[in-house]
Motif scaffolding. Sequence first.
Motif, PDB file in Angstrom:
ATOM      1  N   UNK A   1      95.750 -92.013  53.929  1.00 15.42           N
ATOM      2  CA  UNK A   1      97.016 -92.209  52.805  1.00 15.42           C
ATOM      3  C   UNK A   1      97.184 -91.200  52.300  1.00 15.42           C
ATOM      4  N   UNK A   2      95.864 -90.226  51.176  1.00 21.17           N
ATOM      5  CA  UNK A   2      96.312 -88.848  50.870  1.00 21.17           C
ATOM      6  C   UNK A   2      97.454 -87.921  51.511  1.00 21.17           C
TER       7      UNK A   2
ATOM      8  N   UNK B   1     106.548 -94.228  49.615  1.00 18.35           N
ATOM      9  CA  UNK B   1     105.296 -93.087  48.266  1.00 18.35           C
ATOM     10  C   UNK B   1     105.356 -94.920  47.312  1.00 18.35           C
ATOM     11  N   UNK B   2     106.043 -95.359  46.968  1.00 17.18           N
ATOM     12  CA  UNK B   2     105.955 -96.860  46.279  1.00 17.18           C
ATOM     13  C   UNK B   2     104.664 -97.145  46.337  1.00 17.18           C
ATOM     14  N   UNK B   3     104.597 -97.184  47.678  1.00 16.52           N
ATOM     15  CA  UNK B   3     102.871 -97.628  47.677  1.00 16.52           C
ATOM     16  C   UNK B   3     102.137 -97.270  48.129  1.00 16.52           C
ATOM     17  N   UNK B   4     101.467 -95.917  48.395  1.00 14.19           N
ATOM     18  CA  UNK B   4     100.856 -95.519  47.338  1.00 14.19           C
ATOM     19  C   UNK B   4     100.855 -95.304  46.515  1.00 14.19           C
ATOM     20  N   UNK B   5     101.220 -95.186  45.710  1.00 20.11           N
ATOM     21  CA  UNK B   5     101.128 -95.808  43.819  1.00 20.11           C
ATOM     22  C   UNK B   5     101.054 -96.914  43.474  1.00 20.11           C
ATOM     23  N   UNK B   6     101.277 -97.937  44.108  1.00 15.07           N
ATOM     24  CA  UNK B   6     100.708 -98.938  43.717  1.00 15.07           C
ATOM     25  C   UNK B   6      98.608 -98.917  44.782  1.00 15.07           C
ATOM     26  N   UNK B   7      98.385 -98.571  45.564  1.00 11.39           N
ATOM     27  CA  UNK B   7      97.215 -98.318  46.660  1.00 11.39           C
ATOM     28  C   UNK B   7      96.749 -97.561  45.777  1.00 11.39           C
ATOM     29  N   UNK B   8      97.463 -96.832  44.414  1.00 13.32           N
ATOM     30  CA  UNK B   8      96.764 -96.118  43.893  1.00 13.32           C
ATOM     31  C   UNK B   8      95.764 -96.736  42.979  1.00 13.32           C
TER      32      UNK B   8
ATOM     33  N   UNK C   1      94.554 -99.416  43.058  1.00 12.09           N
ATOM     34  CA  UNK C   1      93.061-100.507  43.573  1.00 12.09           C
ATOM     35  C   UNK C   1      92.403 -98.750  43.498  1.00 12.09           C
ATOM     36  N   UNK C   2      92.391 -97.847  44.548  1.00  9.43           N
ATOM     37  CA  UNK C   2      91.428 -96.696  44.835  1.00  9.43           C
ATOM     38  C   UNK C   2      91.475 -95.448  44.288  1.00  9.43           C
ATOM     39  N   UNK C   3      90.360 -95.514  42.693  1.00 12.31           N
ATOM     40  CA  UNK C   3      90.196 -93.683  42.305  1.00 12.31           C
ATOM     41  C   UNK C   3      90.526 -92.700  42.659  1.00 12.31           C
ATOM     42  N   UNK C   4      89.954 -92.542  44.107  1.00 14.38           N
ATOM     43  CA  UNK C   4      90.186 -91.109  44.737  1.00 14.38           C
ATOM     44  C   UNK C   4      91.321 -90.474  45.040  1.00 14.38           C
ATOM     45  N   UNK C   5      92.122 -91.608  45.377  1.00 13.50           N
ATOM     46  CA  UNK C   5      93.775 -91.527  45.119  1.00 13.50           C
ATOM     47  C   UNK C   5      94.921 -91.323  44.461  1.00 13.50           C
ATOM     48  N   UNK C   6      94.099 -92.068  43.588  1.00 13.59           N
ATOM     49  CA  UNK C   6      94.975 -92.261  41.924  1.00 13.59           C
ATOM     50  C   UNK C   6      94.326 -90.619  41.205  1.00 13.59           C
ATOM     51  N   UNK C   7      93.406 -90.104  41.299  1.00 16.13           N
ATOM     52  CA  UNK C   7      93.481 -89.082  40.914  1.00 16.13           C
ATOM     53  C   UNK C   7      94.479 -87.925  41.314  1.00 16.13           C
ATOM     54  N   UNK C   8      94.102 -88.219  43.105  1.00 17.44           N
ATOM     55  CA  UNK C   8      95.013 -86.867  44.060  1.00 17.44           C
ATOM     56  C   UNK C   8      96.300 -87.117  43.982  1.00 17.44           C
ATOM     57  N   UNK C   9      96.874 -89.182  43.394  1.00 13.22           N
ATOM     58  CA  UNK C   9      98.417 -89.407  43.231  1.00 13.22           C
ATOM     59  C   UNK C   9      98.948 -88.331  41.374  1.00 13.22           C
ATOM     60  N   UNK C  10      98.405 -88.598  40.751  1.00  8.57           N
ATOM     61  CA  UNK C  10      98.101 -87.906  39.435  1.00  8.57           C
ATOM     62  C   UNK C  10      98.017 -86.352  39.965  1.00  8.57           C
ATOM     63  N   UNK C  11      97.329 -85.766  40.298  1.00  3.38           N
ATOM     64  CA  UNK C  11      97.617 -84.719  40.550  1.00  3.38           C
ATOM     65  C   UNK C  11      98.919 -83.461  41.398  1.00  3.38           C
ATOM     66  N   UNK C  12      98.989 -84.713  41.496  1.00  2.14           N
ATOM     67  CA  UNK C  12     100.009 -84.039  42.778  1.00  2.14           C
ATOM     68  C   UNK C  12     101.820 -84.608  42.228  1.00  2.14           C
ATOM     69  N   UNK C  13     101.943 -85.308  41.536  1.00  2.00           N
ATOM     70  CA  UNK C  13     102.875 -86.263  41.006  1.00  2.00           C
ATOM     71  C   UNK C  13     103.206 -85.621  39.526  1.00  2.00           C
ATOM     72  N   UNK C  14     102.233 -85.154  38.701  1.00  3.13           N
ATOM     73  CA  UNK C  14     102.005 -84.775  37.795  1.00  3.13           C
ATOM     74  C   UNK C  14     102.735 -82.939  37.711  1.00  3.13           C
ATOM     75  N   UNK C  15     102.471 -82.277  39.490  1.00  2.00           N
ATOM     76  CA  UNK C  15     102.867 -80.934  39.522  1.00  2.00           C
ATOM     77  C   UNK C  15     103.984 -80.604  39.460  1.00  2.00           C
ATOM     78  N   UNK C  16     104.460 -82.358  40.214  1.00  2.00           N
ATOM     79  CA  UNK C  16     106.072 -81.936  40.759  1.00  2.00           C
ATOM     80  C   UNK C  16     106.909 -81.974  39.498  1.00  2.00           C
ATOM     81  N   UNK C  17     106.527 -82.848  38.901  1.00  2.00           N
ATOM     82  CA  UNK C  17     106.884 -83.347  37.285  1.00  2.00           C
ATOM     83  C   UNK C  17     107.497 -81.290  37.038  1.00  2.00           C
ATOM     84  N   UNK C  18     106.020 -81.085  36.665  1.00  2.15           N
ATOM     85  CA  UNK C  18     105.460 -80.084  35.631  1.00  2.15           C
ATOM     86  C   UNK C  18     106.988 -78.816  36.308  1.00  2.15           C
TER      87      UNK C  18
END
Length: 196
Positions: A54-55, A106-113, A115-132
């Motif tokens: 998933x990551x 990617x939408x599915x990953x966001x939903x899965x995030x 429920x999965x804190x590790x994936x959530x942390x990683x997606x938050x980091x990646x998507x925050x960097x993309x936006x920045x």
Amino acid sequence: MRQNSARRTALLDAAIEVLAREGSRGLTLRAVDAQAGLPIGTCSNYFRNRDELLLQIAGRTHERITPDPDQVTQTMRAKPDRDLVTLLMRQLQGRMEADRAGYLAMLELRLEATRRPGLGRELNKVLSQVLEDNVRFHLDAGLPGDRIDVVVLYLVMHGMILDDLTVPEVLAPYAGADLVGEFTRRLLADDTVRAG
């Protein structure tokens, strides 16, 4: 164990297809092997478990929608005005439509995030960097608008693409409208650059 990078990419692309088609529950290492047309067990040689897969999918979806650098260079030769912002938004929409599976995965990953804190942390980091990175690109290019305008563009584009790729009938009555042109015109009311 030495791994073949082309095969890893093929497995990730297969995983994206499975995730987009079957959702998170259907994403198994075995399903990825089948989608990739590889022997059972191949995926587990490249990814220790489903969480690692998933990551890795998150990174691969980003690679797939990243514009070709040569196209960006060509596009950015235009005057840095609202018309260029509109063109950039249309190109983004085109990339998302061309890779529907990547966007849906990617939408599915966001939903899965959620429920999965590790994936959530990683997606938050990646998507925050993309936006920045998008904000920085916009401001550095001297395009009209400020940081908040870029964030609003991000939100509007994702909302429009989400509806377009998941519930297209919602926007069907507006098929003849130039929605991208309209929202850039309304958001970027003039071509002056505001402080970022």
